[in-house]
Design a protein around this motif. Structure first.
Motif, PDB file in Angstrom:
ATOM      1  N   ILE A  40      69.081 -67.695 -29.681  1.00  0.00           N
ATOM      2  CA  ILE A  40      69.074 -66.258 -29.619  1.00  0.00           C
ATOM      3  C   ILE A  40      67.811 -66.123 -31.096  1.00  0.00           C
ATOM      4  O   ILE A  40      67.364 -65.066 -31.203  1.00  0.00           O
ATOM      5  N   LYS A  41      68.077 -66.861 -31.994  1.00  0.00           N
ATOM      6  CA  LYS A  41      67.403 -66.826 -33.368  1.00  0.00           C
ATOM      7  C   LYS A  41      65.963 -67.076 -32.850  1.00  0.00           C
ATOM      8  O   LYS A  41      64.868 -66.538 -33.199  1.00  0.00           O
ATOM      9  N   LEU A  42      65.462 -68.287 -31.988  1.00  0.00           N
ATOM     10  CA  LEU A  42      64.258 -68.293 -31.370  1.00  0.00           C
ATOM     11  C   LEU A  42      63.447 -67.261 -30.813  1.00  0.00           C
ATOM     12  O   LEU A  42      62.641 -66.782 -30.987  1.00  0.00           O
ATOM     13  N   MET A  43      64.296 -66.278 -29.799  1.00  0.00           N
ATOM     14  CA  MET A  43      63.909 -65.340 -29.270  1.00  0.00           C
ATOM     15  C   MET A  43      63.898 -64.245 -30.197  1.00  0.00           C
ATOM     16  O   MET A  43      62.468 -63.134 -30.026  1.00  0.00           O
ATOM     17  N   GLU A  44      64.369 -63.891 -31.286  1.00  0.00           N
ATOM     18  CA  GLU A  44      64.112 -62.826 -32.283  1.00  0.00           C
ATOM     19  C   GLU A  44      62.852 -63.219 -32.909  1.00  0.00           C
ATOM     20  O   GLU A  44      61.992 -62.323 -33.169  1.00  0.00           O
ATOM     21  N   LYS A  45      62.530 -64.749 -33.187  1.00  0.00           N
ATOM     22  CA  LYS A  45      61.304 -64.792 -33.713  1.00  0.00           C
ATOM     23  C   LYS A  45      60.054 -64.664 -33.101  1.00  0.00           C
ATOM     24  O   LYS A  45      59.130 -64.211 -33.257  1.00  0.00           O
ATOM     25  N   ASP A  46      60.069 -64.901 -31.346  1.00  0.00           N
ATOM     26  CA  ASP A  46      59.286 -64.588 -30.485  1.00  0.00           C
ATOM     27  C   ASP A  46      58.947 -63.111 -30.522  1.00  0.00           C
ATOM     28  O   ASP A  46      57.702 -62.951 -30.381  1.00  0.00           O
ATOM     29  N   GLU A  47      59.853 -62.244 -30.551  1.00  0.00           N
ATOM     30  CA  GLU A  47      59.634 -60.971 -30.539  1.00  0.00           C
ATOM     31  C   GLU A  47      58.578 -60.489 -31.610  1.00  0.00           C
ATOM     32  O   GLU A  47      57.740 -59.787 -31.410  1.00  0.00           O
ATOM     33  N   ASP A  48      59.109 -60.871 -32.815  1.00  0.00           N
ATOM     34  CA  ASP A  48      58.094 -60.765 -33.999  1.00  0.00           C
ATOM     35  C   ASP A  48      56.704 -61.366 -33.779  1.00  0.00           C
ATOM     36  O   ASP A  48      55.897 -60.462 -33.920  1.00  0.00           O
ATOM     37  N   MET A  49      56.479 -62.355 -33.602  1.00  0.00           N
ATOM     38  CA  MET A  49      55.223 -63.064 -33.313  1.00  0.00           C
ATOM     39  C   MET A  49      54.597 -62.425 -32.192  1.00  0.00           C
ATOM     40  O   MET A  49      53.246 -62.023 -32.443  1.00  0.00           O
ATOM     41  N   TYR A  50      55.118 -62.128 -30.899  1.00  0.00           N
ATOM     42  CA  TYR A  50      54.278 -61.612 -29.789  1.00  0.00           C
ATOM     43  C   TYR A  50      54.008 -60.247 -30.011  1.00  0.00           C
ATOM     44  O   TYR A  50      53.042 -59.468 -29.717  1.00  0.00           O
ATOM     45  N   THR A  51      54.824 -59.423 -30.873  1.00  0.00           N
ATOM     46  CA  THR A  51      54.846 -58.130 -31.152  1.00  0.00           C
ATOM     47  C   THR A  51      53.289 -58.026 -31.924  1.00  0.00           C
ATOM     48  O   THR A  51      52.429 -57.047 -32.089  1.00  0.00           O
ATOM     49  N   GLU A  52      53.042 -58.659 -33.037  1.00  0.00           N
ATOM     50  CA  GLU A  52      51.835 -58.841 -33.819  1.00  0.00           C
ATOM     51  C   GLU A  52      50.756 -59.179 -33.050  1.00  0.00           C
ATOM     52  O   GLU A  52      49.652 -58.409 -33.124  1.00  0.00           O
ATOM     53  N   ILE A  53      50.844 -59.979 -32.064  1.00  0.00           N
ATOM     54  CA  ILE A  53      49.612 -60.580 -30.961  1.00  0.00           C
ATOM     55  C   ILE A  53      49.388 -59.213 -30.349  1.00  0.00           C
ATOM     56  O   ILE A  53      48.351 -58.773 -30.156  1.00  0.00           O
ATOM     57  N   TYR A  54      50.495 -58.698 -29.705  1.00  0.00           N
ATOM     58  CA  TYR A  54      50.092 -57.190 -28.996  1.00  0.00           C
ATOM     59  C   TYR A  54      49.480 -56.141 -29.753  1.00  0.00           C
ATOM     60  O   TYR A  54      48.735 -55.444 -29.144  1.00  0.00           O
ATOM     61  N   LYS A  55      49.854 -56.262 -30.882  1.00  0.00           N
ATOM     62  CA  LYS A  55      49.422 -55.235 -31.701  1.00  0.00           C
ATOM     63  C   LYS A  55      47.872 -55.481 -32.082  1.00  0.00           C
ATOM     64  O   LYS A  55      47.015 -54.551 -31.854  1.00  0.00           O
ATOM     65  N   ASP A  56      47.251 -56.651 -32.192  1.00  0.00           N
ATOM     66  CA  ASP A  56      45.993 -57.003 -32.083  1.00  0.00           C
ATOM     67  C   ASP A  56      45.181 -56.744 -31.172  1.00  0.00           C
ATOM     68  O   ASP A  56      43.986 -56.347 -30.952  1.00  0.00           O
ATOM     69  N   LEU A  57      45.920 -56.651 -29.884  1.00  0.00           N
ATOM     70  CA  LEU A  57      45.417 -56.569 -28.541  1.00  0.00           C
ATOM     71  C   LEU A  57      45.380 -55.080 -28.185  1.00  0.00           C
ATOM     72  O   LEU A  57      44.866 -54.674 -27.049  1.00  0.00           O
ATOM     73  N   GLY A  58      46.143 -54.151 -28.939  1.00  0.00           N
ATOM     74  CA  GLY A  58      46.367 -52.759 -28.575  1.00  0.00           C
ATOM     75  C   GLY A  58      47.378 -52.766 -27.340  1.00  0.00           C
ATOM     76  O   GLY A  58      47.059 -51.995 -26.516  1.00  0.00           O
ATOM     77  N   MET A  59      48.065 -53.794 -27.441  1.00  0.00           N
ATOM     78  CA  MET A  59      49.143 -53.591 -26.117  1.00  0.00           C
ATOM     79  C   MET A  59      50.517 -53.529 -26.492  1.00  0.00           C
ATOM     80  O   MET A  59      51.307 -53.540 -25.574  1.00  0.00           O
ATOM     81  N   ALA A  60      50.959 -53.323 -27.742  1.00  0.00           N
ATOM     82  CA  ALA A  60      52.253 -53.089 -28.263  1.00  0.00           C
ATOM     83  C   ALA A  60      52.780 -51.789 -28.078  1.00  0.00           C
ATOM     84  O   ALA A  60      51.941 -50.865 -27.679  1.00  0.00           O
ATOM     85  N   LYS A  61      54.025 -51.531 -27.773  1.00  0.00           N
ATOM     86  CA  LYS A  61      54.704 -50.437 -27.562  1.00  0.00           C
ATOM     87  C   LYS A  61      54.136 -49.461 -28.722  1.00  0.00           C
ATOM     88  O   LYS A  61      54.208 -49.688 -29.879  1.00  0.00           O
TER      89      LYS A  61
END
Length: 342
Positions: free
Chosen positions: A321-342
Motif C-alpha cells: 500500500i505504501k508503494l502504491m501511494e508513492k507510485d501515485e505521487d511519482m506518476y502524477t508528476e510525470i503526467y503533469k510534465d506530459l500534460g496528461m494528469a487529471k
C-alpha cells in the motif's frame, strides 16, 4: 424470594455476556483461521485478470493458479477469467463494483491499475483504496522491440526517426493511452528530445494482441513487458532494442541494453499484485496473505519467475500500500510534465 430471583437472573445475564464475549474474541490459529475453523475456502476460487490472454498479467494469474495447486498450498480449484478492456479499466472497475464482499474472487492487476486512476484521459474512478490489497508479487520492466528485419536496430535509430517525424513510427501496446505501455513509449522519447504529442500509439487488449499486430506488420514497434516478448526473440522473430530497467538484467536478458546506457535517462518499473474485493472478510484476507507468503518462499516460485524473466518483488499488504501511494505521487508528476494528469 425476590432476592433469590435477582441472583438467578444476574448469573444468567453474566453467563450470556461471557458467551458473547468469547464468540467475538475467538482465538486465531497460526494459519489465519479461527480456532473453530469455518472451512474457508470451501468452494472454487476465481482469479480475475483485467487483460486479454497471452500477456504478462494473464501469465501471472495462471502461474499463481498452477503453483498454488501443484505445491499443495491451496486445495480449492482456482480458475482464471479474463476481463479485458481499456488497459485494465474494465476489469478493475467491474471487480471493485460487482464483487464486494465476495471472498471467492480475487484480482490480479499491475501498475496500470494505479495509473488509470490518476491520468486525464480514459481514467478509472477506482483505485487500490476501493479494494483490498493482499501482496505485490513480482516486478518487471518494459521493453521496446521490433521485428528482426526492422530498420530500427537500436534506440538511437528509432529516436532519430521520431525526431525527424514523430508520426513516422507506429507503436503497439497491450493497454490504453496513459498506461504503463504507453508511458514506456512517451517517457524515453520525451527524454530523447522527441515531440511526443505526435507519437502514434495503438492500444490493444493485452500484450498477446499487440504482439500479433507487430508480427503482422500492423505496427513498427511494440511496448510490452520483457517476458511476453522474449519467447519471440528466442524464435528469431523479434529484436529488443531497449529495456526500462536501471541496469542490465541477468541470465537470458543480459544482452538487452537499457535505455540509460544508450543515452536516454528514463527508467520505469512495472509490478503485479493480488487483491481481494472491498469488504473482504478478515479470515479470507489473512488466508490469502499467508498462502501467498508461503508460495513465494518456494523453490518452484523462484524457478517460475526466473523462467518468465520476472524479478522478485514480493511485498506484504502494508508495504505494498505504501508503494502504491508513492507510485501515485511519482506518476502524477510525470503526467503533469506530459500534460496528461487529471
Amino acid at each position: 424470594m425476590k432476592k433469590l430471583m435477582f441472583v438467578i437472573l444476574t448469573v444468567i445475564l453474566s453467563l450470556g455476556m461471557s458467551a458473547c464475549g468469547k464468540k467475538d474474541a475467538q482465538p486465531v490459529a497460526a494459519d489465519g483461521e479461527s480456532a473453530t475453523n469455518s472451512g474457508y475456502p470451501d468452494k472454487a476460487i476465481t482469479f480475475s485478470v483485467p487483460s486479454g490472454a497471452g500477456g504478462g498479467l494473464d501469465t501471472t494469474g495462471r502461474a499463481l493458479s498452477n503453483l498454488f495447486a501443484t505445491e499443495g498450498i491451496v486445495d480449492s480449484t482456482i480458475t482464471v477469467e479474463n476481463n479485458p478492456g481499456g488497459g485494465q479499466v474494465v476489469g478493475t472497475v467491474d471487480f471493485a463494483n460487482k464483487e464486494k464482499g465476495n471472498d471467492y474472487k480475487l484480482l490480479i492487476a499491475s501498475t496500470p491499475f494505479v495509473l488509470n486512476h490518476i491520468k486525464k484521459e480514459g481514467n478509472s474512478p477506482v483505485s487500490f483504496r476501493d479494494i483490498t490489497p493482499i501482496a505485490r508479487l513480482v516486478k518487471e520492466y518494459d521493453v521496446l522491440a521490433v521485428p528482426v528485419d526492422s530498420e530500427y536496430q537500436d534506440m538511437e535509430s528509432l529516436m532519430s526517426a521520431l525526431k525527424a517525424d514523430p508520426t513516422s513510427v507506429s507503436f503497439a501496446g497491450g493497454s490504453g493511452p496513459g498506461s504503463f505501455d504507453h508511458l514506456n513509449v512517451i517517457y524515453p522519447s520525451m527524454k530523447a528530445g522527441v515531440d511526443v504529442k505526435g507519437l502514434k500509439y495503438i492500444s490493444y487488449d493485452g500484450g498477446g494482441e499487440a504482439l500479433t499486430a507487430l508480427l503482422g506488420k500492423n505496427a513498427d514497434v511494440i511496448s510490452s513487458d520483457v517476458s511476453s516478448v522474449y519467447e519471440y526473440v528466442k524464435a528469431g522473430k523479434v529484436k529488443i532494442i531497449g529495456i526500462s530497467s536501471p541496469e542490465r538484467l541477468e541470465g537470458d536478458y543480459a544482452d538487452i541494453p537499457t535505455y540509460k546506457e544508450q543515452g536516454i535517462d528514463a527508467e520505469l518499473t512495472n509490478w503485479r499484485g493480488i487483491y481481494g474485493p472491498e469488504d473482504m472478510s478478515d479470515e479470507a484476507k489473512v488466508y490469502w496473505e499467508e498462502k501467498v507468503a508461503e508460495l513465494v518462499a518456494t523453490e518452484a516460485w523462484a524457478a517460475e519467475i526466473a523462467k518468465r524473466g520476472w524479478q522478485d518483488g514480493y511485498m506484504a499488504s502494508e508495504e505494498f500500500i505504501k508503494l502504491m501511494e508513492k507510485d501515485e505521487d511519482m506518476y502524477t508528476e510525470i503526467y503533469k510534465d506530459l500534460g496528461m494528469a487529471k
